[in-house]
Design a protein around this motif. Structure first.
Motif, PDB file in Angstrom:
ATOM      1  N   ASP A  37       1.407   8.791  -0.218  1.00  0.00           N
ATOM      2  CA  ASP A  37       1.920   9.871   0.628  1.00  0.00           C
ATOM      3  C   ASP A  37       2.128  11.148  -0.165  1.00  0.00           C
ATOM      4  O   ASP A  37       1.851  12.246   0.326  1.00  0.00           O
ATOM      5  CB  ASP A  37       3.235   9.441   1.290  1.00  0.00           C
ATOM      6  CG  ASP A  37       3.065   8.218   2.174  1.00  0.00           C
ATOM      7  OD1 ASP A  37       1.915   7.927   2.563  1.00  0.00           O
ATOM      8  OD2 ASP A  37       4.077   7.564   2.470  1.00  0.00           O
ATOM      9  N   SER A  92      -0.741   8.466   9.404  1.00  0.00           N
ATOM     10  CA  SER A  92      -1.658   8.362   8.270  1.00  0.00           C
ATOM     11  C   SER A  92      -3.102   8.275   8.738  1.00  0.00           C
ATOM     12  O   SER A  92      -4.004   8.772   8.060  1.00  0.00           O
ATOM     13  CB  SER A  92      -1.281   7.171   7.391  1.00  0.00           C
ATOM     14  OG  SER A  92      -1.162   6.009   8.177  1.00  0.00           O
ATOM     15  N   GLY A 132      -5.724   8.843   3.561  1.00  0.00           N
ATOM     16  CA  GLY A 132      -5.220   8.528   4.892  1.00  0.00           C
ATOM     17  C   GLY A 132      -5.500   7.095   5.282  1.00  0.00           C
ATOM     18  O   GLY A 132      -4.647   6.410   5.861  1.00  0.00           O
ATOM     19  N   ALA A 135      -3.212   4.835   3.179  1.00  0.00           N
ATOM     20  CA  ALA A 135      -1.842   4.906   3.699  1.00  0.00           C
ATOM     21  C   ALA A 135      -1.726   4.154   5.013  1.00  0.00           C
ATOM     22  O   ALA A 135      -0.710   3.483   5.264  1.00  0.00           O
ATOM     23  CB  ALA A 135      -1.420   6.361   3.883  1.00  0.00           C
TER      24      ALA A 135
END
Length: 151
Positions: A37, A92, A132, A135
């Protein structure tokens, strides 16, 4: 001699101590997710300032605006994922979609992008898309492992 092992600020008698310990254990148990993140946040900031650091803001103003807006969006999502991961886990996957948009945006937003602009957006978009996806996978794993709370 006074007993100093227990002071008035001790949380051992707090009614929610077990819940707080579980929450802190969950948060400390996910350092990889916090790192991803944080990298999303940094990648978003890079995309937001790239038109001026790579020097294509004057030549391709539409793409510069696009990168500024998408970079700020990714940075805000990365910050939100870092601060409130339980509530923002679904975002995400949005970062992965924004990463794909960054890859194709030089050809969609501008007519004839130069090579440096294309490379900048393709590499930054690929990094954001990958982060992304990582995550999103880590968030779904964490949500499957989290105990359900009944009220």
């Amino acid at each position: 001699m006074a007993n100093v092992s227990r002071h008035p600020g001790d949380l051992a008698d707090h009614p929610d101590v077990s819940e707080m310990r579980d929450r802190y254990a969950r948060m400390l148990g996910r350092p990889g997710v916090v790192a991803v993140d944080g990298l999303l946040l940094l990648a978003g900031l890079y995309v937001a300032i790239a038109p001026w650091t790579v020097h294509f803001a004057a030549a391709e103003t539409e793409l510069a605006r696009n990168n500024l807006i998408t970079g700020i969006a990714v940075a805000v999502i990365g910050l939100a994922l870092t601060m409130v991961p339980e509530r923002m886990a679904g975002l995400s996957a949005a970062c992965a979609a924004i990463g794909v948009w960054l890859i194709v945006s030089p050809w969609v937003v501008t007519r004839h992008p130069d090579t440096g602009t294309v490379w900048n957006n393709v590499v930054a978009g690929a990094v954001i898309c990958l982060l992304g996806l990582v995550a999103a996978v880590m968030a779904t794993r964490a949500s499957k492992q989290a105990p359900s709370v009944s009220t």
